[in-house]
Design a protein around this motif. Structure first.
Motif, mmCIF file in Angstrom:
data_model
loop_
_atom_site.group_PDB
_atom_site.id
_atom_site.type_symbol
_atom_site.label_atom_id
_atom_site.label_comp_id
_atom_site.label_asym_id
_atom_site.label_seq_id
_atom_site.Cartn_x
_atom_site.Cartn_y
_atom_site.Cartn_z
ATOM 1 N N ILE A 67 34.754 21.087 31.537
ATOM 2 C CA ILE A 67 35.023 22.203 32.116
ATOM 3 C C ILE A 67 36.310 22.749 31.556
ATOM 4 C CG2 ILE A 67 35.575 23.345 34.268
ATOM 5 C CD1 ILE A 67 34.031 19.765 34.358
ATOM 6 N N LYS A 68 36.240 24.099 31.115
ATOM 7 C CA LYS A 68 37.290 24.697 30.749
ATOM 8 C C LYS A 68 37.614 26.154 31.438
ATOM 9 C CE LYS A 68 37.072 23.046 25.900
ATOM 10 N NZ LYS A 68 37.194 23.168 24.367
ATOM 11 N N VAL A 69 38.870 26.548 31.620
ATOM 12 C CA VAL A 69 39.072 27.671 32.554
ATOM 13 C C VAL A 69 39.884 28.755 31.466
ATOM 14 C CG1 VAL A 69 40.143 28.429 34.634
ATOM 15 C CG2 VAL A 69 39.230 26.538 34.662
ATOM 16 N N PHE A 70 39.600 29.793 31.364
ATOM 17 C CA PHE A 70 40.275 31.001 30.755
ATOM 18 C C PHE A 70 40.490 32.220 31.594
ATOM 19 C CE2 PHE A 70 37.355 28.472 27.924
ATOM 20 C CZ PHE A 70 38.360 28.428 26.796
ATOM 21 N N ASP A 71 41.492 32.862 31.203
ATOM 22 C CA ASP A 71 41.878 34.093 31.719
ATOM 23 C C ASP A 71 41.296 35.126 30.890
ATOM 24 O OD1 ASP A 71 43.455 36.148 32.979
ATOM 25 O OD2 ASP A 71 44.723 36.210 31.328
ATOM 26 N N ASP A 73 40.908 38.547 28.944
ATOM 27 C CA ASP A 73 41.867 39.725 28.576
ATOM 28 C C ASP A 73 41.090 40.702 27.908
ATOM 29 O OD1 ASP A 73 44.488 39.016 29.602
ATOM 30 O OD2 ASP A 73 44.496 37.768 27.948
ATOM 31 N N PHE A 74 40.823 41.918 28.446
ATOM 32 C CA PHE A 74 39.902 42.824 27.890
ATOM 33 C C PHE A 74 40.482 43.330 26.508
ATOM 34 C CE2 PHE A 74 38.583 47.190 26.886
ATOM 35 C CZ PHE A 74 37.167 47.236 26.908
ATOM 36 N N GLY A 75 39.133 43.025 25.530
ATOM 37 C CA GLY A 75 39.681 43.480 24.045
ATOM 38 C C GLY A 75 40.795 42.742 23.257
ATOM 39 N N LEU A 76 41.021 41.743 23.969
ATOM 40 C CA LEU A 76 42.052 40.544 23.264
ATOM 41 C C LEU A 76 41.368 39.005 23.575
ATOM 42 C CD1 LEU A 76 45.298 41.784 24.998
ATOM 43 C CD2 LEU A 76 44.568 42.197 22.688
ATOM 44 N N GLN A 77 42.221 37.974 22.609
ATOM 45 C CA GLN A 77 41.618 36.840 22.825
ATOM 46 C C GLN A 77 41.874 36.156 24.278
ATOM 47 O OE1 GLN A 77 42.838 33.954 19.834
ATOM 48 N NE2 GLN A 77 41.859 32.435 20.393
ATOM 49 N N ASP A 78 40.911 35.549 24.953
ATOM 50 C CA ASP A 78 41.274 35.230 26.127
ATOM 51 C C ASP A 78 42.217 33.991 26.271
ATOM 52 O OD1 ASP A 78 39.445 37.001 27.067
ATOM 53 O OD2 ASP A 78 37.833 35.777 27.435
ATOM 54 N N ASP A 79 42.946 33.976 27.365
ATOM 55 C CA ASP A 79 44.093 32.935 27.574
ATOM 56 C C ASP A 79 43.470 31.621 28.031
ATOM 57 O OD1 ASP A 79 46.177 34.467 26.358
ATOM 58 O OD2 ASP A 79 46.372 35.534 28.369
ATOM 59 N N PHE A 80 43.881 30.635 27.477
ATOM 60 C CA PHE A 80 43.440 29.109 28.114
ATOM 61 C C PHE A 80 44.259 28.778 29.122
ATOM 62 C CE2 PHE A 80 43.996 24.371 27.728
ATOM 63 C CZ PHE A 80 42.488 24.065 27.838
ATOM 64 N N MET A 81 43.695 28.355 30.133
ATOM 65 C CA MET A 81 44.102 28.148 31.416
ATOM 66 C C MET A 81 44.270 26.423 31.762
ATOM 67 S SD MET A 81 43.221 31.328 33.877
ATOM 68 C CE MET A 81 44.162 30.761 35.294
ATOM 69 N N GLY A 82 43.475 25.943 30.888
ATOM 70 C CA GLY A 82 43.430 24.260 31.363
ATOM 71 C C GLY A 82 42.086 23.687 31.237
ATOM 72 N N SER A 83 41.660 22.464 30.876
ATOM 73 C CA SER A 83 40.404 21.959 30.905
ATOM 74 C C SER A 83 40.335 20.488 31.575
ATOM 75 C CB SER A 83 39.929 21.913 29.444
ATOM 76 O OG SER A 83 40.877 20.998 28.899
ATOM 77 N N ALA A 84 39.143 20.155 31.942
ATOM 78 C CA ALA A 84 39.009 18.766 32.511
ATOM 79 C C ALA A 84 37.477 18.236 32.071
ATOM 80 C CB ALA A 84 39.066 18.799 34.130
ATOM 81 N N PHE A 85 37.135 17.081 32.314
ATOM 82 C CA PHE A 85 36.020 16.845 32.040
ATOM 83 C C PHE A 85 35.564 15.624 33.147
ATOM 84 C CE2 PHE A 85 38.349 13.137 30.262
ATOM 85 C CZ PHE A 85 37.444 12.165 30.594
ATOM 86 N N LEU A 86 33.973 15.744 33.297
ATOM 87 C CA LEU A 86 33.160 14.919 34.286
ATOM 88 C C LEU A 86 32.597 13.869 33.430
ATOM 89 C CD1 LEU A 86 32.808 14.310 37.339
ATOM 90 C CD2 LEU A 86 30.957 16.113 36.830
ATOM 91 N N ASP A 87 32.706 12.594 33.685
ATOM 92 C CA ASP A 87 31.841 11.455 33.140
ATOM 93 C C ASP A 87 30.495 11.271 33.943
ATOM 94 O OD1 ASP A 87 30.776 9.242 32.026
ATOM 95 O OD2 ASP A 87 32.520 7.969 32.324
#
Length: 654
Positions: A67-71, A73-87
């Motif tokens: 699971i990855k969360v991004f911010d 941004d129109f026309g720009l590279q989206d900012d990374f907001m954190g990740s997690a994983f589920l086994d």
């Protein structure tokens, strides 16, 4: 096989990535390096609520769910907001579980980036031929701001109909929208989203009460309906577009086979949007193996021929015809991987209907042997078949493409089509073998020609190109020279000198220059407030506009020429028949009565049908005629004789 049902509930205390101390978060789910789900964007919120559901089919449970969360941004590279994983191996079968995941950044493991709340249910899948056994593949191309969605046929069943219905939407108008610009106005446009299908309306400049009158269709995959997310935006050159407001349409609350007029209040903003929404039964769109063939079944073939017989002219005018495409194999494809092989799959598109085959791994001569069927809504549509190389961790690589107008298809003939480049201007490596059948009602097809063309949900934005600009200028110059030569011909016929014409042109140019000077005076006052970057963006937008205008002018002239030189015989015959009918009518009915009836029809159209989409039948007809650029794109290249099926058999025998 396992089925994983996930409900993405909400996020809490997410990281701020924008200047205002907020973020525009969205969530990606990945398994085995492939994206299987992407949520909608929640604007300006660190505690977003999604309540979105995803259904994922799994062959095994060895790969965790990332699971990855991004911010956004129109026309720009989206900012990374954190990740997690589920086994997934830790989940109990058939038991709903609420899961709380702490988001982390692998580079800064000590930082607390908030939490994501999910609800998951893992169940064994018996491989029943249900809609859920169809896999969703998304190809995201963020660089071009273009998203597509495709469907793959599961190997668990031989034939499947792919969607349950059609949602027809007409965007009528906006009322009292929020002013986002310094002049007290906005340049509004609207985005629609149903699942992963998207549509973007045209921009209406400098208005708070825009009139759109745009119609489009979405596919309905869920029995209970779905929710259409609608957002309104203000277009800004050189910076991020301003958010005006949002609203939703719950399709499960609407009755079928009935048109609903909806006046929707925009949340998080001001104003209303007026829509017409109609839910109808599904058209026949399917994928099957080569052994399951509709047209080879005599009973099915007779039913299809009966459906499009001349006697059923006025039965469902939108259903023009039936298309069956057999994707058999490809040969001599380009090697896209470092191993000297490719993992090719084939995408078949007809307007907004997009289906694809399975992937044949590590092969430059793949065999798919799949049959695709489509309903034809416009006989002037173009069938596009594209071959891609599947990549595990990034978007698919392009291998080749062909574009085939439906009217140029030889029925029931297996042909080798040379693959072309992305622009369809020249060959690339490899050929693809297709067998295509088209059955249609000619009268319905002729009537449909006078109705606006179906627009693609989201098309790639035009970019400034020196070569394209020069080509459009030359095309426009050719069209203008034709008019100039015609004017010289008329002058020579009447033996008339050119001073009056030059004087008229001088007056027109003078008026245009005066208008431009007035606008320039106004712009000079505002330009002092703009930065250098904004000026660059403004110049680029003007150049793109000039490029597009030149293209439209040149295409218009080329389409008129191609109507008279029989580039598309069907359209040329249609024009002749229309002229003959009009001549006969003029013989029996005086012209003044025809003009009177036409005027009454035009003036009362809005009274009789207030929400009808404005159109010009002549322009709609010309839009079906290909321009010279399209003629080149649709031109069939001759394959290498060594790729002929007969030659292959002889070589094998030898």
């Amino acid at each position: 096989m396992y089925q994983l049902d996930i409900t993405l509930k909400r996020g809490q205390s997410l990281a701020a990535r924008d200047r205002g101390g907020t973020s525009d978060p969205y969530v990606k789910f990945k398994i085995g390096g492939k994206e299987v789900f992407r949520s909608k964007i929640i604007h300006k919120n660190l505690n977003p609520v999604w309540e979105e559901k995803a259904c994922i089919l799994l062959d095994h449970l060895r790969e965790p769910l990332y699971i990855k969360v991004f911010d956004y941004d129109f026309g720009l590279q989206d900012d990374f907001m954190g990740s997690a994983f589920l086994d997934l191996t830790q989940l109990e079968l058939k038991r709903p579980m609420d899961v709380t995941l702490n988001l982390k950044d692998p580079h800064y493991p000590d930082h607390d980036l908030g939490i994501i709340l999910l609800s998951v249910v893992l169940t064994p899948s018996e491989g029943e031929p249900r809609d859920v056994t169809m896999l969703m593949r998304k190809s995201w191309k963020r660089s071009s701001k273009f998203q597509t969605q495709s469907l793959r046929l599961s190997d668990l069943h031989r034939k499947s109909h792919l969607w349950r219905g059609i949602v027809s939407i007409t965007l009528i108008e906006g009322r009292d929208l929020k002013a986002m610009d310094s002049n007290g106005l906005s340049d509004p446009y609207v985005k629609f989203r149903l699942g992963h299908q998207k549509y973007k309306s045209k921009i209406r400049p400098k208005t708070l009460n825009p009139q759109w009158r745009e119609q489009f269709d979405f596919h309905l995959y869920e029995e209970r309906g779905g929710i259409i997310d609608i957002t309104a935006w203000d277009k800004d050159a050189g910076k991020r577009d301003d958010f005006i407001g949002r609203c939703q349409v719950d399709l499960s609350a609407l009755s079928r086979e009935q048109t609903h007029k909806l006046e929707l209040q925009l949340e998080e903003g001001e104003g209303h949007l007026v829509l017409l929404v109609t839910l109808t039964a599904s058209a026949t769109v399917s994928i099957s193996d080569l052994s399951v063939n509709s047209l080879e079944d005599q009973k099915e073939r007779e039913e299809i021929l009966k459906r499009y017989s001349p006697l059923r002219i006025f039965h469902n005018l939108k259903d023009v015809g039936f298309l069956q495409v057999k994707v058999i194999r490809a040969e001599g494809l380009m090697a896209a991987d470092v191993t000297g092989k490719s993992d090719p799959f084939c995408v078949v598109e007809l307007n907004n209907d997009r289906l694809l085959t399975h992937t044949v791994y590590k092969n430059l001569n793949p065999e798919w042997n799949k049959v695709f069927t489509f309903n034809i809504k416009d006989i002037h549509s173009v069938l596009e078949v594209t071959v891609y190389d599947e990549d595990r961790d990034r978007s698919a690589d392009f291998l080749g493409k062909v574009a085939i107008p439906l009217l140029s298809i030889p029925n029931g003939e297996q042909k080798a089509y040379v693959l072309k480049n992305k622009q369809l201007t020249g060959p690339t490596k490899g050929v693809i073998y297709l067998e295509i059948d088209v059955i249609f009602n000619a009268v319905k097809a002729s009537l449909r020609t006078l109705i606006p063309k179906e627009q693609k949900y989201i098309e790639e934005e035009n970019r400034l190109s020196k070569q394209l600009l020069l080509r459009n200028f030359i095309r426009t110059k050719h069209c203008v020279m034709v008019l100039v030569n015609a004017a010289y011909y008329v002058n020579s016929c009447f033996d008339w000198d050119s001073p009056p014409r030059s004087l008229a042109a001088f007056v027109v140019v003078e008026d245009m220059l005066e208008d431009e000077e007035e606008e320039d005076d106004k712009d000079d006052k505002d330009s002092e407030k703009k930065g250098f970057i904004n000026k660059i963006y403004a110049i680029q937008e003007v150049c793109v506009s000039v490029q597009n205008i030149l293209d439209e002018v040149a295409s218009f002239g080329e389409r008129i020429k191609n109507t008279f030189n029989w580039t598309v015989p069907f359209l040329s015959w249609l024009a002749i028949v229309a002229l003959c009918v009009f001549t006969v009518i003029l013989y029996f009915i005086p012209l003044r009565y025809i003009v009177l009836v036409w005027g009454i029809n035009k003036f009362t159209k809005k009274l009789r049908s207030p929400y009808a989409i404005d159109n010009n039948e002549l322009l709609d007809f010309l839009s079906r005629v290909p321009s010279d650029v399209q003629v080149v794109q649709y031109q069939e290249l001759k394959p290498d004789p060594s790729h002929s099926p007969c030659k292959r058999k002889k070589n094998n025998l030898g």
